[in-house]
Design a protein around this motif. Structure first.
Motif, mmCIF file in Angstrom:
data_model
loop_
_atom_site.group_PDB
_atom_site.id
_atom_site.type_symbol
_atom_site.label_atom_id
_atom_site.label_comp_id
_atom_site.label_asym_id
_atom_site.label_seq_id
_atom_site.Cartn_x
_atom_site.Cartn_y
_atom_site.Cartn_z
ATOM 1 N N HIS A 254 6.111 9.595 55.449
ATOM 2 C CA HIS A 254 6.724 10.302 56.572
ATOM 3 C C HIS A 254 6.344 9.733 57.944
ATOM 4 O O HIS A 254 7.047 9.981 58.924
ATOM 5 C CB HIS A 254 6.412 11.809 56.505
ATOM 6 N N TYR B 77 10.435 6.536 65.673
ATOM 7 C CA TYR B 77 10.763 7.612 64.737
ATOM 8 C C TYR B 77 12.025 7.238 63.960
ATOM 9 O O TYR B 77 12.075 7.343 62.736
ATOM 10 C CB TYR B 77 11.041 8.920 65.497
ATOM 11 N N LEU C 280 12.557 6.653 59.967
ATOM 12 C CA LEU C 280 13.468 7.503 59.205
ATOM 13 C C LEU C 280 14.548 6.673 58.513
ATOM 14 O O LEU C 280 14.927 6.963 57.369
ATOM 15 C CB LEU C 280 14.102 8.543 60.127
ATOM 16 N N GLU D 286 15.086 6.642 54.480
ATOM 17 C CA GLU D 286 16.399 6.965 53.913
ATOM 18 C C GLU D 286 16.879 5.873 52.950
ATOM 19 O O GLU D 286 17.509 6.166 51.930
ATOM 20 C CB GLU D 286 17.426 7.164 55.026
ATOM 21 N N GLY E 7 14.564 10.875 52.866
ATOM 22 C CA GLY E 7 15.012 10.678 54.235
ATOM 23 C C GLY E 7 15.416 11.982 54.899
ATOM 24 O O GLY E 7 15.121 12.208 56.074
ATOM 25 N N CYS F 79 12.180 13.980 55.743
ATOM 26 C CA CYS F 79 11.472 13.425 56.900
ATOM 27 C C CYS F 79 12.240 13.673 58.194
ATOM 28 O O CYS F 79 11.642 13.942 59.245
ATOM 29 C CB CYS F 79 11.225 11.930 56.695
ATOM 30 N N SER F 80 13.567 13.604 58.130
ATOM 31 C CA SER F 80 14.378 13.895 59.310
ATOM 32 C C SER F 80 14.195 15.349 59.741
ATOM 33 O O SER F 80 14.030 15.651 60.929
ATOM 34 C CB SER F 80 15.857 13.623 59.015
ATOM 35 N N TYR G 215 10.688 15.710 61.440
ATOM 36 C CA TYR G 215 10.578 15.208 62.807
ATOM 37 C C TYR G 215 11.413 16.019 63.793
ATOM 38 O O TYR G 215 10.971 16.302 64.910
ATOM 39 C CB TYR G 215 10.963 13.728 62.871
ATOM 40 N N GLU H 125 19.849 13.082 64.552
ATOM 41 C CA GLU H 125 19.176 13.516 63.332
ATOM 42 C C GLU H 125 19.909 14.684 62.678
ATOM 43 O O GLU H 125 19.960 14.794 61.452
ATOM 44 C CB GLU H 125 17.719 13.871 63.612
#
Length: 254
Positions: free
Chosen positions: A50, A85, A89, A93, A100, A103-104, A107, A126
């Motif tokens: 991450h 970032y 990401l 992904e 992905g 993690c998106s 964030y 995002e």
């Protein structure tokens, strides 16, 4: 970079090392706490990777003249780090759509209130990523799958917090606990009857949890650099950091 100030030095842990440690914690959680879901491996991947976006940033630490400390993940200028970032990401992904997406969500959850135009654009992008991935993974409109996704996000955040706990706090010091953890971890799980999990140092090497989702006692190795302040004054933060050897701290969770 994770930075803990000491009297004569700064203890510095890279975000990627911290994330890999979070992944190790997740790897040792009981299987039942993954919802018996077929995304388990992708959840583990998301937790481990991450913080990929920080790899390049942490290779060359930056000095903050205002605070007279190295910039950390807490105060690093947001408008500058969002580029990294996105890079991280994008990389996650490519490894896994589900990872992905997690993690998106992770964030975007802690920058959604920013008013900076560049950050707002990142947040919008995002949101689009999340919508596209949700459709591709057939999560849109599926209440059970959405619930599992949010649970997996909390699991990511919990492992992230537990790894941060041993990086942001002085070993064995429960009086000076970082504000992030003073009321326990914010993620609430039904397997703990929705009460915060609280971490506590038993001694300099051992952390106990008020409720542990782990399979058993877990020993981890935390890589860090203890960068001396006089070395920074002499060489500057980048050279002082590069000259400082990596040390390893062993921590036991029970």
């Amino acid at each position: 970079m994770i930075v803990l100030e000491r009297e004569q030095s700064f203890l510095m842990v890279t975000q990627n090392d911290h994330a890999h440690l979070a992944g190790e914690i997740a790897q040792n959680c009981k299987e039942d706490y993954f919802f018996n879901d077929n995304h388990t491996e992708e959840v583990l991947l998301a937790i481990k990777e991450h913080d990929r976006g920080w790899i390049e940033l942490d290779s060359s630490p930056v000095w903050n003249d205002k605070t007279e400390k190295p910039y950390s993940f807490i105060d690093y200028p947001l408008s500058l780090k969002i580029t990294f970032y996105k890079k991280g990401l994008d990389e996650v992904e490519k490894l896994s759509k589900y990872a992905g997406l997690l993690c998106s969500l992770h964030y975007s959850s802690f920058i959604q209130d920013s008013s900076e135009p560049a950050v707002r654009e990142f947040w919008k992008a995002e949101k689009q990523r999340q919508e596209q991935l949700s459709k591709a993974l057939q999560l849109t409109g599926n209440e059970h799958k959405q619930k599992a996704l949010m649970y997996h996000l909390d699991l990511l955040k919990f492992c992230d917090y537990l790894s941060l706990f041993i990086s942001l706090n002085e070993p064995g010091d429960n009086k000076g606990t970082h504000p992030f953890f003073r009321n326990g971890f914010p993620q609430l799980f039904s397997f703990v009857t929705d009460k915060p999990i609280v971490a506590h140092w038993e001694n300099r090497d051992t952390v106990s949890l008020s409720f542990s989702p782990l399979k058993g006692v877990l020993e981890v190795n935390l890589p860090y650099k203890d960068v001396m302040k006089d070395q920074i004054e002499e060489d500057g933060i980048i050279q002082a950091y590069k000259k400082t050897p990596v040390s390893i701290r062993k921590v036991v969770f029970n």
